[in-house]
Scaffold this active site. Structure first.
Site, mmCIF file in Angstrom:
data_model
loop_
_atom_site.group_PDB
_atom_site.id
_atom_site.type_symbol
_atom_site.label_atom_id
_atom_site.label_comp_id
_atom_site.label_asym_id
_atom_site.label_seq_id
_atom_site.Cartn_x
_atom_site.Cartn_y
_atom_site.Cartn_z
ATOM 1 N N LEU A 151 7.844 7.870 -0.343
ATOM 2 C CA LEU A 151 6.566 7.183 -0.375
ATOM 3 C C LEU A 151 5.560 7.995 -1.171
ATOM 4 O O LEU A 151 5.786 9.125 -1.508
ATOM 5 C CB LEU A 151 6.067 6.971 1.058
ATOM 6 C CG LEU A 151 7.038 6.220 1.972
ATOM 7 C CD1 LEU A 151 6.389 6.016 3.329
ATOM 8 C CD2 LEU A 151 7.455 4.905 1.382
ATOM 9 N N GLN B 37 0.480 2.225 0.155
ATOM 10 C CA GLN B 37 0.620 3.675 0.283
ATOM 11 C C GLN B 37 1.640 4.033 1.354
ATOM 12 O O GLN B 37 2.407 4.986 1.205
ATOM 13 C CB GLN B 37 -0.734 4.309 0.617
ATOM 14 C CG GLN B 37 -0.686 5.791 0.949
ATOM 15 C CD GLN B 37 -0.241 6.658 -0.223
ATOM 16 O OE1 GLN B 37 -0.351 6.252 -1.377
ATOM 17 N NE2 GLN B 37 0.275 7.841 0.066
ATOM 18 N N GLU B 38 1.673 3.257 2.426
ATOM 19 C CA GLU B 38 2.570 3.565 3.531
ATOM 20 C C GLU B 38 4.020 3.188 3.234
ATOM 21 O O GLU B 38 4.940 3.939 3.559
ATOM 22 C CB GLU B 38 2.103 2.838 4.810
ATOM 23 C CG GLU B 38 0.804 3.353 5.397
ATOM 24 C CD GLU B 38 0.985 4.655 6.163
ATOM 25 O OE1 GLU B 38 1.741 5.521 5.710
ATOM 26 O OE2 GLU B 38 0.353 4.808 7.218
ATOM 27 N N SER B 39 4.247 2.029 2.636
ATOM 28 C CA SER B 39 5.632 1.548 2.509
ATOM 29 C C SER B 39 5.978 0.945 1.158
ATOM 30 O O SER B 39 7.104 0.488 0.967
ATOM 31 C CB SER B 39 5.892 0.485 3.579
ATOM 32 O OG SER B 39 5.154 -0.695 3.278
ATOM 33 N N ILE C 232 -3.553 0.161 1.923
ATOM 34 C CA ILE C 232 -2.952 1.014 2.957
ATOM 35 C C ILE C 232 -1.463 0.707 3.072
ATOM 36 O O ILE C 232 -0.617 1.611 3.127
ATOM 37 C CB ILE C 232 -3.645 0.803 4.319
ATOM 38 C CG1 ILE C 232 -5.114 1.226 4.262
ATOM 39 C CG2 ILE C 232 -2.922 1.590 5.417
ATOM 40 C CD1 ILE C 232 -5.911 0.863 5.508
#
Length: 485
Positions: free
Chosen positions: A270, A313-315, A310
């Site tokens: 990631l 960025q996370e997944s 968000i």
């Protein structure tokens, strides 16, 4: 005469009774160390505050050693109580105190000079001591190449023992032992050129190298070695025997391997992958989940594009992702957070987005009222990543440095200090990977800027048609700097 004889007989009986009482008392055994632990219902463990051992993040207590010793406490049916030592000497000394911890779980390697203080357990992790240098500088290729270099290692460590042995062969070898640093500090100092070389174990380098792009392995210093737990030398073997049985069982049933894979067996995929890749994912992935971002953003009164940033960025907008630490789904929720937010299936993208939106706004609402927008959003993002406690620690450090604790520009300078021993030892929540939330926020802000720009009505058609120009790649199209509120 008869009275005198009777008195002597009574005295003899009294002495005999007293002697038998004392003898019987001496025959009553003291409870063993293991029995004391079970009677108290608490396993007191001392460790180091570092990424490879124990630290606190947004999800609570974590770390390889922490998880392993928690399994042991569970096996014993007792609660785990963690204490941290500022340095190795303090850690070893604490084991010898009557009221101190009964076990040290801190990535320790058996040391001859410590064998009068402790007894070591069976091994549980194999590591290699490595000499670390800065890329771009002359690379030492053997022990002789250490002479004339500025070297620093942890005071009282097995690496210091290795250098002491080498000094017998190379008297000109000089090095410094420090009790004011941790492994993360040593790697940072090499990365920044403050020292020439350090020695770290391979597992700690693997965990931290991504944060220090200039560090490289010069060579392995000696053969692989085993990490072990330790108990005080003066204690009986009851607890040590139980530890050894547990570690042997953990090796056989896969517990150790699962922990090794979680902490050391994966590369973090990631993070920032480039504007071109992001542009592709805007067209290929975002349309599947855009309605959910918009729906739950409306419920929580937040800009849907910030939620989408968000999620990326996370997944990278992949709903079935699972990280090495067990967080899952498009918004990468922990099991605990998912339960608190009413999410029953973290791999369901709709539920994940709903839970992520709710959790983000909960964090944001709990921030100090003195933090105003747009900083409030950046603070909430940082807390979403590293935890509210560590964010407050960074704000406290900002105050001490006479910076503004309510401005992201100032607080983001303090967050990386949470990975440096001289600073995190002054804080309430201790060590954190403080550089991570800084990058986390920066990446999300960039993704948000791009999303804000491409969702302008006149440009949305370009996204669908694949004719997208991305800010930062096509300089003629600046990003809209709208606030995410």
């Amino acid at each position: 005469m008869f009275a005198h004889t009777a008195l002597r007989q009574r005295c003899a009986k009294w002495l005999l009774a007293t002697g038998l009482f004392l003898l019987l008392g001496a025959c009553v055994e003291k409870p063993s160390t293991l029995e004391r632990v079970k009677e108290d219902g608490v396993l007191r463990v001392i460790t180091r505050n570092s990424p490879a051992t124990y630290f606190q993040d947004r999800n609570g207590e974590t770390g390889f050693e922490y998880e392993l010793v928690q399994h042991f406490a569970d096996d014993l049916g007792v609660k785990l109580q963690i204490e941290t030592a500022d340095n190795l000497d303090e850690l070893y000394d604490a084991l010898g105190k009557p009221s101190g911890p009964v076990l040290a779980a801190a990535g320790l390697v058996s040391s001859e000079r410590r064998k009068t203080q402790v007894k070591y357990s069976h091994p549980y992790l194999e590591v290699t001591p490595q000499v670390i240098y800065r890329n771009g500088r002359a690379r030492p290729t053997g022990a002789k190449g250490l002479v004339g270099k500025k070297i620093m290692v942890l005071k009282g460590s097995s690496h210091a023992d290795q250098l002491a042995e080498l000094k017998k062969q190379y008297p000109a070898l000089q090095y410094e032992e420090s009790d004011a640093v941790e492994v993360v500090d040593l790697l940072r100092m090499v990365d920044e050129g403050q020292i020439d070389l350090t020695l770290v174990d391979s597992n700690e380098l693997a965990m931290n190298q991504v944060y220090f792009p200039n560090v490289r392995v010069a060579f392995d210093l000696g053969d692989t070695r085993d990490q072990r737990w330790a108990v005080a030398a003066g204690e009986d073997n009851s607890l040590l025997n139980e530890i050894n049985e547990f570690l042997d069982k953990a090796q056989k049933n896969g517990t150790l391997q699962r922990l090794k894979d979680r902490y050391y067996g994966h590369v973090d995929v990631l993070g920032y992958v480039g504007a071109y890749t992001f542009a592709q994912h805007l067209q290929q992935r975002l349309p599947k989940y855009e309605k959910h971002f918009k729906s739950y953003a409306k419920v929580e009164q937040v800009d849907w594009r910030l939620l989408a940033a968000i999620g990326y960025q996370e997944s990278m907008w992949q709903p079935e992702v699972t990280s090495k630490t067990g967080v899952r789904g498009l918004m990468m929720l922990t099991q605990r957070t998912a339960q608190a937010m009413g999410v029953s299936n973290r791999l369901d993208p709709r539920q994940s987005i709903q839970g992520g939106a709710k959790y983000f706004m909960k964090i944001k609402e709990e921030l100090d009222d003195s933090i105003q927008e747009p900083d409030r959003t950046w603070f909430a993002l940082a807390a979403y990543n590293v935890g509210s406690g560590h964010l407050e620690d960074a704000r406290t450090l900002a105050k001490r440095e006479k910076l503004n604790p309510n401005k992201w520009l100032d607080v983001k300078k303090m967050l990386p200090r949470l990975a440096q021993k001289q600073w995190y030892r002054q804080t309430k929540y201790g060590y954190a990977r403080g550089g991570e939330p800084v990058h986390f926020v920066a990446n999300i802000r960039r993704y948000y800027d791009i999303l804000t720009w491409v969702t302008q009505p006149q440009l949305e058609g370009q996204v669908a048609e694949g004719n997208l120009h991305v800010p930062g790649v096509n300089k003629d199209k600046p990003a809209d700097k709208s606030s995410p509120m």
